[in-house]
Design an enzyme around this catalytic site. Structure first.
Site, PDB file in Angstrom:
ATOM      1  N   SER A  14     -42.073   0.993 -93.531  1.00 28.16           N
ATOM      2  CA  SER A  14     -41.776   2.375 -93.140  1.00 28.16           C
ATOM      3  C   SER A  14     -40.531   2.431 -92.268  1.00 28.16           C
ATOM      4  O   SER A  14     -40.189   1.453 -91.601  1.00 28.16           O
ATOM      5  CB  SER A  14     -42.977   2.991 -92.417  1.00 28.16           C
ATOM      6  OG  SER A  14     -43.433   2.129 -91.400  1.00 28.16           O
ATOM      7  N   GLU A  16     -38.382   4.829 -89.391  1.00 22.83           N
ATOM      8  CA  GLU A  16     -38.429   5.953 -88.455  1.00 22.83           C
ATOM      9  C   GLU A  16     -37.025   6.530 -88.246  1.00 22.83           C
ATOM     10  O   GLU A  16     -36.061   5.796 -88.080  1.00 22.83           O
ATOM     11  CB  GLU A  16     -38.992   5.455 -87.116  1.00 22.83           C
ATOM     12  CG  GLU A  16     -39.096   6.543 -86.072  1.00 22.83           C
ATOM     13  CD  GLU A  16     -39.837   6.078 -84.835  1.00 22.83           C
ATOM     14  OE1 GLU A  16     -40.913   5.454 -84.957  1.00 22.83           O
ATOM     15  OE2 GLU A  16     -39.327   6.332 -83.731  1.00 22.83           O
ATOM     16  N   ALA A  50     -37.905  12.561 -79.032  1.00 25.59           N
ATOM     17  CA  ALA A  50     -37.769  11.245 -78.400  1.00 25.59           C
ATOM     18  C   ALA A  50     -36.397  11.111 -77.758  1.00 25.59           C
ATOM     19  O   ALA A  50     -35.395  11.539 -78.328  1.00 25.59           O
ATOM     20  CB  ALA A  50     -37.981  10.142 -79.425  1.00 25.59           C
ATOM     21  N   ARG A 106     -48.323  11.229 -76.440  1.00 27.79           N
ATOM     22  CA  ARG A 106     -48.178  12.039 -75.227  1.00 27.79           C
ATOM     23  C   ARG A 106     -46.728  12.476 -75.053  1.00 27.79           C
ATOM     24  O   ARG A 106     -46.447  13.613 -74.732  1.00 27.79           O
ATOM     25  CB  ARG A 106     -48.605  11.223 -74.003  1.00 27.79           C
ATOM     26  CG  ARG A 106     -48.564  12.043 -72.720  1.00 27.79           C
ATOM     27  CD  ARG A 106     -48.581  11.182 -71.494  1.00 27.79           C
ATOM     28  NE  ARG A 106     -47.342  10.422 -71.340  1.00 27.79           N
ATOM     29  CZ  ARG A 106     -47.085   9.633 -70.314  1.00 27.79           C
ATOM     30  NH1 ARG A 106     -47.985   9.463 -69.370  1.00 27.79           N
ATOM     31  NH2 ARG A 106     -45.938   8.991 -70.231  1.00 27.79           N
ATOM     32  N   ASP A 108     -42.824  11.792 -73.180  1.00 30.15           N
ATOM     33  CA  ASP A 108     -42.406  11.699 -71.784  1.00 30.15           C
ATOM     34  C   ASP A 108     -41.878  13.071 -71.371  1.00 30.15           C
ATOM     35  O   ASP A 108     -41.363  13.816 -72.209  1.00 30.15           O
ATOM     36  CB  ASP A 108     -41.322  10.625 -71.621  1.00 30.15           C
ATOM     37  CG  ASP A 108     -41.901   9.244 -71.920  1.00 30.15           C
ATOM     38  OD1 ASP A 108     -42.951   8.915 -71.335  1.00 30.15           O
ATOM     39  OD2 ASP A 108     -41.333   8.535 -72.756  1.00 30.15           O
ATOM     40  N   GLN A 175     -44.820  -0.162 -79.913  1.00 30.48           N
ATOM     41  CA  GLN A 175     -43.513  -0.005 -79.294  1.00 30.48           C
ATOM     42  C   GLN A 175     -42.650  -1.175 -79.747  1.00 30.48           C
ATOM     43  O   GLN A 175     -43.180  -2.224 -80.151  1.00 30.48           O
ATOM     44  CB  GLN A 175     -43.698  -0.043 -77.755  1.00 30.48           C
ATOM     45  CG  GLN A 175     -42.453   0.143 -76.942  1.00 30.48           C
ATOM     46  CD  GLN A 175     -41.779   1.469 -77.234  1.00 30.48           C
ATOM     47  OE1 GLN A 175     -41.050   1.566 -78.224  1.00 30.48           O
ATOM     48  NE2 GLN A 175     -42.000   2.466 -76.405  1.00 30.48           N
ATOM     49  N   PHE A 215     -32.255   1.319 -73.846  1.00 35.56           N
ATOM     50  CA  PHE A 215     -33.565   1.625 -74.455  1.00 35.56           C
ATOM     51  C   PHE A 215     -34.692   0.853 -73.767  1.00 35.56           C
ATOM     52  O   PHE A 215     -35.732   1.396 -73.452  1.00 35.56           O
ATOM     53  CB  PHE A 215     -33.575   1.216 -75.930  1.00 35.56           C
ATOM     54  CG  PHE A 215     -32.890   2.168 -76.863  1.00 35.56           C
ATOM     55  CD1 PHE A 215     -32.280   3.319 -76.410  1.00 35.56           C
ATOM     56  CD2 PHE A 215     -32.855   1.898 -78.228  1.00 35.56           C
ATOM     57  CE1 PHE A 215     -31.639   4.189 -77.279  1.00 35.56           C
ATOM     58  CE2 PHE A 215     -32.222   2.762 -79.106  1.00 35.56           C
ATOM     59  CZ  PHE A 215     -31.612   3.903 -78.634  1.00 35.56           C
ATOM     60  N   HIS A 265     -42.881  -1.391 -89.408  1.00 40.18           N
ATOM     61  CA  HIS A 265     -42.282  -0.081 -89.151  1.00 40.18           C
ATOM     62  C   HIS A 265     -40.907  -0.331 -88.531  1.00 40.18           C
ATOM     63  O   HIS A 265     -40.804  -0.964 -87.475  1.00 40.18           O
ATOM     64  CB  HIS A 265     -43.177   0.704 -88.184  1.00 40.18           C
ATOM     65  CG  HIS A 265     -42.734   2.107 -87.933  1.00 40.18           C
ATOM     66  ND1 HIS A 265     -42.804   3.089 -88.896  1.00 40.18           N
ATOM     67  CD2 HIS A 265     -42.203   2.703 -86.817  1.00 40.18           C
ATOM     68  CE1 HIS A 265     -42.351   4.234 -88.391  1.00 40.18           C
ATOM     69  NE2 HIS A 265     -41.983   4.020 -87.139  1.00 40.18           N
ATOM     70  N   LYS A 271     -29.642   4.515 -89.035  1.00 42.22           N
ATOM     71  CA  LYS A 271     -28.579   3.719 -89.662  1.00 42.22           C
ATOM     72  C   LYS A 271     -29.171   3.004 -90.860  1.00 42.22           C
ATOM     73  O   LYS A 271     -30.304   2.528 -90.801  1.00 42.22           O
ATOM     74  CB  LYS A 271     -28.032   2.697 -88.666  1.00 42.22           C
ATOM     75  CG  LYS A 271     -27.247   3.346 -87.553  1.00 42.22           C
ATOM     76  CD  LYS A 271     -26.708   2.324 -86.592  1.00 42.22           C
ATOM     77  CE  LYS A 271     -25.934   3.038 -85.497  1.00 42.22           C
ATOM     78  NZ  LYS A 271     -25.896   2.308 -84.260  1.00 42.22           N
TER      79      LYS A 271
END
Ligand code: FAD
Length: 293
Positions: A14, A16, A50, A106, A108, A175, A215, A265, A271
């Site tokens: 997958s 993202e 995000a 949730r 941030d 994560q 990040f 994932h 990109k």
């Protein structure tokens, strides 16, 4: 189709993506999604606000991607800046767009927003709302191989991850992490504590030293010393960093495949080339329609 049904029949790939800030940049996103779709992902996902990015376009891009009928779609949804009524309306909209998969988060606190008392507090609150008002969604949740930065300790972190499963999450996505030992040790602890749902590792092929340092500072993932030294050498050369990132992600995934993962994932960062190179290194190309790990 519900992603959990795909996971029950095969290992998944997958990608993202994050929606752009402006409508005018949408064609570029669709072009990127289109190009990566030649690698036959099982599903693609679109983030929701995000890193301060837009929340408005998530439903729209998810709907467009779903209409393309090339892959399954998962919409990200965060609840920290919403109350129950707003969440129900978003879920109704996703239902009307035929979206069957949501990752319930949730989020941030957005910089420009104050959180009111009736806003939801945790991903588990969102999961509860989805489960008690809708039956059409397969639900994913987030988990953290190095534990969430706000967790007091690993015991609490695993406890709340297990609660996501108990409330109805069908699978978890991690994560980003760079040390497979962290993932494997997290997975072992999760299993020991009764977590039985699939845990998909989230992999980010690094493309810039400065960006990945930013990040990881934000999300609490660590960069192993040796990798960090190499990244330092190419701090002003993103092309070199990208090559390093492709090699590192390839080796990371090869080791994970040996450890029986349910899928991969990719944090694509919108990109195409890095993810494409990693998939080619793994033996998955345009000519290989089915990716079997
Ligand atoms: P929670 O599950 O609520 O956890 C947050 C903290 O609270 C943790 O320390 C946890 O242990 C604790 N906790 C959990 N439940 C409870 C409870 N019931 N009671 C008390 N404490 C609890 N962010 C975005 O803004 N948009 C995105 O699209 C996005 N996509 C993501 C996708 C993935 C795969 C991942 C891993 C993260 C993503 N994030 C996104 C980042 C995420 O929103 C942040 O990491 C956020 O800080 C925590 O989200 P959560 O859903 O894990 O929160």
């Amino acid at each position: 189709m519900k992603i959990i049904d795909i996971l029950n029949s095969k290992k998944t790939i997958s990608f993202e993506f994050f929606p752009p800030k402006r409508d005018s940049d949408l064609p570029r996103l669709y072009e990127t999604v289109d190009r990566l779709s030649t690698y036959n992902p099982d599903f693609v996902s679109f983030t929701y606000g995000a890193g301060g990015n837009t929340r408005q376009l998530t439903t729209q891009v998810s709907k467009e991607a779903k209409l393309s009928d090339k892959f399954e779609v998962m919409s990200h949804l965060t609840c920290i800046a919403h109350n129950k009524t707003e969440i129900i309306n978003i879920l109704k909209n996703l239902t009307l767009s035929n979206i069957e998969n949501i990752i319930a988060l949730r989020g941030d606190t957005p910089k420009d927003m104050t959180i009111s008392k009736d806003n939801l507090k945790h991903a588990t609150d969102l999961i509860e709302i989805i489960k008690s008002n809708f039956s059409n969604f397969c639900i994913a949740g987030a988990c953290y191989p190095e534990f969430h930065p706000e967790s007091n300790n690993s015991v609490d972190d695993i406890k709340f991850t297990k609660l996501k499963q108990d409330k109805g999450v069908d699978f978890l996505i991690t994560q980003l992490f760079f040390d497979n030992k962290d993932f494997l040790s997290f997975k072992e602890k999760a299993i020991k504590n009764g977590i039985t749902i699939p845990i998909i590792p989230g992999i980010l092929p690094i493309t810039s030293t400065k960006q990945i340092r930013r990040f990881t500072k934000l999300c609490g993932s660590k960069i192993p010393l040796k990798l960090n030294e190499k990244l330092e050498n190419s701090i002003n050369n993103d092309k070199e960093t990208t090559k390093l990132g492709i090699e590192y992600a390839t080796n990371q995934i090869l080791e994970l495949i040996d450890n029986d993962i349910p899928g991969i994932h990719f944090y694509s960062l919108n990109k195409t080339s890095s993810v494409g190179h990693v998939l080619n290194n793994l033996g998955i190309s345009n000519q290989t329609p089915e990716y079997i790990i």
